[in-house]
Design a protein around this motif. Structure first.
Motif, mmCIF file in Angstrom:
data_model
loop_
_atom_site.group_PDB
_atom_site.id
_atom_site.type_symbol
_atom_site.label_atom_id
_atom_site.label_comp_id
_atom_site.label_asym_id
_atom_site.label_seq_id
_atom_site.Cartn_x
_atom_site.Cartn_y
_atom_site.Cartn_z
ATOM 1 N N GLU A 84 -0.177 -3.239 -13.263
ATOM 2 C CA GLU A 84 -1.400 -2.471 -13.465
ATOM 3 C C GLU A 84 -1.384 -1.187 -12.637
ATOM 4 O O GLU A 84 -1.862 -0.139 -13.088
ATOM 5 N N ILE A 85 -0.839 -1.263 -11.408
ATOM 6 C CA ILE A 85 -0.751 -0.071 -10.556
ATOM 7 C C ILE A 85 0.144 0.977 -11.211
ATOM 8 O O ILE A 85 -0.182 2.172 -11.244
ATOM 9 N N VAL A 86 1.286 0.544 -11.756
ATOM 10 C CA VAL A 86 2.209 1.470 -12.417
ATOM 11 C C VAL A 86 1.561 2.070 -13.660
ATOM 12 O O VAL A 86 1.623 3.291 -13.890
ATOM 13 N N ALA A 87 0.941 1.232 -14.471
ATOM 14 C CA ALA A 87 0.293 1.726 -15.695
ATOM 15 C C ALA A 87 -0.805 2.730 -15.368
ATOM 16 O O ALA A 87 -0.963 3.753 -16.054
ATOM 17 N N ALA A 123 10.929 -6.204 -2.781
ATOM 18 C CA ALA A 123 10.682 -7.595 -3.185
ATOM 19 C C ALA A 123 9.232 -7.983 -2.956
ATOM 20 O O ALA A 123 8.639 -8.712 -3.766
ATOM 21 N N ARG A 124 8.646 -7.506 -1.863
ATOM 22 C CA ARG A 124 7.241 -7.830 -1.564
ATOM 23 C C ARG A 124 6.316 -7.270 -2.633
ATOM 24 O O ARG A 124 5.347 -7.902 -3.035
ATOM 25 N N GLN A 125 6.616 -6.044 -3.129
ATOM 26 C CA GLN A 125 5.786 -5.451 -4.178
ATOM 27 C C GLN A 125 5.895 -6.235 -5.482
ATOM 28 O O GLN A 125 4.908 -6.383 -6.209
ATOM 29 N N LEU A 126 7.084 -6.721 -5.792
ATOM 30 C CA LEU A 126 7.269 -7.463 -7.039
ATOM 31 C C LEU A 126 6.488 -8.765 -7.048
ATOM 32 O O LEU A 126 6.162 -9.297 -8.120
ATOM 33 N N LEU A 127 6.172 -9.291 -5.876
ATOM 34 C CA LEU A 127 5.383 -10.523 -5.810
ATOM 35 C C LEU A 127 3.896 -10.258 -5.967
ATOM 36 O O LEU A 127 3.102 -11.196 -6.065
ATOM 37 N N ILE A 163 3.693 5.849 -3.001
ATOM 38 C CA ILE A 163 4.950 6.451 -3.463
ATOM 39 C C ILE A 163 4.958 6.566 -4.987
ATOM 40 O O ILE A 163 5.333 7.604 -5.551
ATOM 41 N N LEU A 164 4.538 5.492 -5.667
ATOM 42 C CA LEU A 164 4.487 5.513 -7.128
ATOM 43 C C LEU A 164 3.580 6.630 -7.639
ATOM 44 O O LEU A 164 3.942 7.398 -8.541
ATOM 45 N N ASP A 165 2.405 6.721 -7.067
ATOM 46 C CA ASP A 165 1.448 7.723 -7.525
ATOM 47 C C ASP A 165 1.963 9.138 -7.257
ATOM 48 O O ASP A 165 1.867 10.023 -8.121
ATOM 49 N N THR A 166 2.541 9.361 -6.070
ATOM 50 C CA THR A 166 3.040 10.691 -5.716
ATOM 51 C C THR A 166 4.217 11.089 -6.595
ATOM 52 O O THR A 166 4.306 12.238 -7.069
ATOM 53 N N GLU A 201 0.830 -1.204 0.000
ATOM 54 C CA GLU A 201 0.000 0.000 0.000
ATOM 55 C C GLU A 201 0.866 1.258 0.000
ATOM 56 O O GLU A 201 0.584 2.228 -0.718
ATOM 57 N N LEU A 202 1.929 1.258 0.817
ATOM 58 C CA LEU A 202 2.830 2.402 0.864
ATOM 59 C C LEU A 202 3.525 2.597 -0.481
ATOM 60 O O LEU A 202 3.680 3.734 -0.968
ATOM 61 N N GLY A 203 3.947 1.499 -1.100
ATOM 62 C CA GLY A 203 4.612 1.588 -2.397
ATOM 63 C C GLY A 203 3.706 2.155 -3.473
ATOM 64 O O GLY A 203 4.160 2.919 -4.344
ATOM 65 N N ALA A 204 2.426 1.773 -3.436
ATOM 66 C CA ALA A 204 1.485 2.331 -4.409
ATOM 67 C C ALA A 204 1.352 3.842 -4.234
ATOM 68 O O ALA A 204 1.268 4.595 -5.221
#
Length: 741
Positions: free
Chosen positions: A590-593, A580-584, A551-554, A546-549
């Protein structure tokens, strides 16, 4: 060969025709042979269907259907013979039946029973097979007693004495045939014959007793016959059984039917039902006649002996199964060591001083994925043998699951040291020589705290696994405090994420040697908590996804804002670290796109930074990286050179840039040996067409030396510390002004 569908329709037609003939025959007379036409035709259809099933199958299936085809052929001959008897033998109050006919019926029935008994059941012990045979014997004796009683009553009432013993034997044999089918279904664990086929064959066993009853009922009409009334249905059930086999083949169901776990227990009802029925029958006979015949007494005695033997064998089998289950629950199947259940119970019941050691094989998953499950299993077995040899006879050695092992020691305090020493020696596994690093958690206990020893050892192991490389961690009270602190951080982390307490800083990435700003790396911050204090907790709890998503959006939103303010070429890329947890997470691409599309940022202006360890094992993580690369996003390997598979990853992972770790930059300006790796890395990157970024540059001398070695991009405190977004804004504006001037 006739098609199964046509044979089924024909058999149904013959059965319906027989019913019509019987009903109309009670109102008007017609030639006695007329009722035998559907009977003989129905049996012929069954023989044809069985032969067709034999042709379409192979192995045990073909042998079975051939045997039942021969058995049904004898029944067909018996039907023809009985039709001849009706014409040639004198009428004696009941339809005549000769010894030849009875012999043919009995032969066909015995052949059918043999075919069923020879049908493989699969996966059965000798006790289970003997139990099944005793079940058949119990049913046979029960049927014999009941049929003998009924036939005796029947013959006495109607004065039938000719061929009495033949008739008795025939009725018993036919009834037993049906019982054998039912018992076979209940006791067979595995059968190549479809279960529906077996159930269609079961009602055929009722043909004998039912034909006798119909003979009584149809006695007023000499042109009708109880056997003729039943035989078309014998043929119909046979055709339906063969048709069920054909449907299984047409559906591609070549695998045998496997009974569910409860199916084996249904066979236990056979002796109980049989004993109950015989007891009821004997009681009725005794109450009506005041005595029992020799056959009834002998049959009842034999039945009781069979039931006792059957139940004794079944009890022994159950005890054997219970022992097996208990043994399997306490023993690991692969390595032969004790299981987790046994180990935890042994630790809890330990008296006196003891040591609990928990061991985890690091990077086992990568080995298992890279070399295959066979090599992984061989490695686990080899390590189990090493543990057993090192621990000694008095230790409890267990495989706790996966790649985790446990030791319970009451002596040999130097075992842990010997484990570490032995780790330097490779293990042979499926033709590979493998060095295995281990993480070890150790706790020392006494009589009073044995029940808590396992939990403490787990805490120590968790701490050992959190560090890099192989480590040994001994439990102490600080681990408890760390665990409590992590739980508090996790709760605050979730609250802070919901409250928007996180923000991003951006560390510039510059060109060498002029220091021109070309990119930034986004770094998350949370109040005064160090990233080293909350990032591992986020990884452990899964909040990193959730935190990584966020960070990506911001980061994408900020990059799009800089693009609008300063033009599309102001920054080449904004880098975001992905764990590593995000890559799994399969949803990561889809989140990045979605973030790129939401903010209108071109994919090539986003760089995803990953670590070597995160993708070393391949699998889901590597698939995510490949999907991100296909979006057009740049992929950078962070902290490059610190892992043990860097060069292999450059071939298997779609990498665009490598970020050379600070540890290699710190060695610049020293001896040639210290600079060797930094020189080699830039040469490899140039050959493969990859960008290189030097991390952790802190001095002008390091920057100058990197440029001399061929590095063209760098980041570090020498150029700038991580900055807020508005500071990067000012740097970009100042840079544009210098260019314009």
């Amino acid at each position: 060969m006739a098609r199964p569908g046509w044979l089924t329709r024909f058999a149904v037609l013959m059965a319906v025709a027989e019913v019509v003939l019987i009903v109309t025959g009670t109102r008007a007379a017609y030639p006695v042979l007329l009722v035998w036409v559907p009977a003989v035709a129905g049996l012929a259809a069954a023989v044809t269907a069985f032969r067709g099933a034999a042709v379409r199958t192979g192995g045990d299936l073909r042998a079975f259907w051939r045997r039942v085809a021969v058995a049904m052929g004898f029944v067909l001959l018996a039907g023809i013979s009985q039709a001849v008897d009706v014409i040639t033998l004198p009428w004696s109050g009941m339809p005549p039946i000769g010894a030849r006919t009875l012999c043919l019926y009995v032969t066909g029935t015995v052949l059918a029973i043999t075919a069923m008994l020879r049908l493989p059941g699969g996966g059965r012990t000798w006790r289970q097979l003997l139990t099944a045979v005793l079940d058949v014997a119990v049913v046979a004796v029960t049927g014999g007693i009941a049929t003998s009683q009924y036939i005796g009553w029947f013959m006495n009432r109607f004065g039938v004495s000719e061929s009495a013993w033949w008739l008795n034997i025939a009725m018993i044999a036919i009834a037993v045939a049906g019982a054998v089918v039912v018992v076979k279904i209940m006791t067979a664990r595995r059968s190549p014959i479809p279960r529906s086929s077996l159930w269609w064959l079961a009602p055929i066993g009722l043909a004998g007793p039912l034909s006798t009853l119909l003979m009584t009922a149809l006695r007023p009409w000499p042109h009708l016959n109880g056997s003729a009334a039943v035989l078309p249905f014998v043929g119909l059930f046979g055709v339906l059984a063969a048709h069920a086999q054909h449907r299984r083949l047409a559906a591609g169901g070549g695998s045998p039917w496997i009974a569910p776990p409860s199916a084996g227990r249904r066979g236990s009802a056979v002796p109980l039902v049989a004993t109950g029925l015989v007891s009821l029958l004997v009681a009725i006979v005794f109450l009506r006649t005041g005595h029992l015949t020799t056959v009834q007494v002998a049959g009842t005695t034999m039945l009781l002996l069979l039931v006792v033997a059957r139940q004794a064998i079944a009890l022994a089998e159950n005890n054997s199964l219970l022992d097996t289950v208990a043994r399997q629950a306490m023993q690991d199947e692969l390595t032969g060591l004790f299981s987790r259940r046994y180990f935890t119970a042994a630790v809890a019941s330990t008296t006196g001083p003891h040591t609990v050691v928990l061991i985890d094989l690091k990077e086992f998953r990568a080995i298992n994925d890279g070399l295959g499950p066979a090599a992984g299993d061989a490695l686990l077995t080899a390590y189990a043998e090493r543990l057993t040899a090192l621990a000694g006879r008095h230790a409890v050695v267990a495989r706790l699951g996966g790649d985790e092992f446990g030791l319970l020691l009451t002596a040999s305090p130097d075992t842990v040291d010997r484990l570490i020493t032995a780790g330097a020696e490779p293990l042979s596994a499926a033709g590979h020589e493998l060095l295995v690093e281990v993480s070890i958690g150790v706790t020392d206990g006494d009589t009073g705290d044995a029940a808590d020893s396992y939990r403490r050892a787990e805490l120590a192991l968790r701490e050992a696994m959190a560090g890099a490389g192989g480590r040994v961690v001994r439990y102490d009270a600080t681990l408890e405090r760390q665990l409590s602190r992590r739980a508090t951080v996790a709760a605050d982390l979730r609250r802070g994420l919901a409250a928007g307490e996180f923000h991003l800083l951006y560390q510039p990435i510059v060109n060498l040697p002029d220091g021109h700003l070309v990119g930034v790396e986004s770094l998350v911050r949370w109040g005064d908590v160090s990233p080293a204090g909350f990032i591992p907790v986020a990884e452990d709890t899964g909040l990193i996804v959730e935190l990584g998503a966020w960070i990506l959006d911001t980061a994408c939103a900020q990059a799009a804002e800089w693009r609008r303010r300063h033009g599309p070429d102001a920054l080449r890329s904004v880098a975001v670290n992905v764990s590593a947890r995000q890559l799994l997470d399969p949803a990561l691409p889809e989140i990045v796109a979605a973030a790129l599309a939401r903010h209108g940022l071109p994919a090539q202006q986003l760089t995803i930074e990953i670590t070597e360890t995160a993708v070393f094992g391949g699998g889901r993580a590597l698939a995510s990286v490949t999907a991100l690369s296909e979006l057009g996003v740049n992929i950078a390997l962070d902290d490059f050179g610190t892992g043990h598979s860097s060069l292999g990853l450059l071939r298997t992972c779609p990498v665009d840039a490598i970020k050379v770790d600070k540890s290699f930059v710190d060695g610049l300006g020293g001896s040639p040996q210290q600079e060797a790796i930094a020189i080699a890395l830039t040469g490899i990157a140039e050959t493969m067409g990859l960008r290189t970024v030097a991390e952790g540059v802190e001095t002008a001398e390091q920057a100058q030396r990197l440029y001399e070695l061929g590095y063209r991009q760098a980041q570090g405190f020498h150029f700038a510390r991580p900055l807020p977004a508005d500071a990067i804004d000012e740097m970009l504006a100042a840079q544009q002004n210098r260019v314009a001037a």
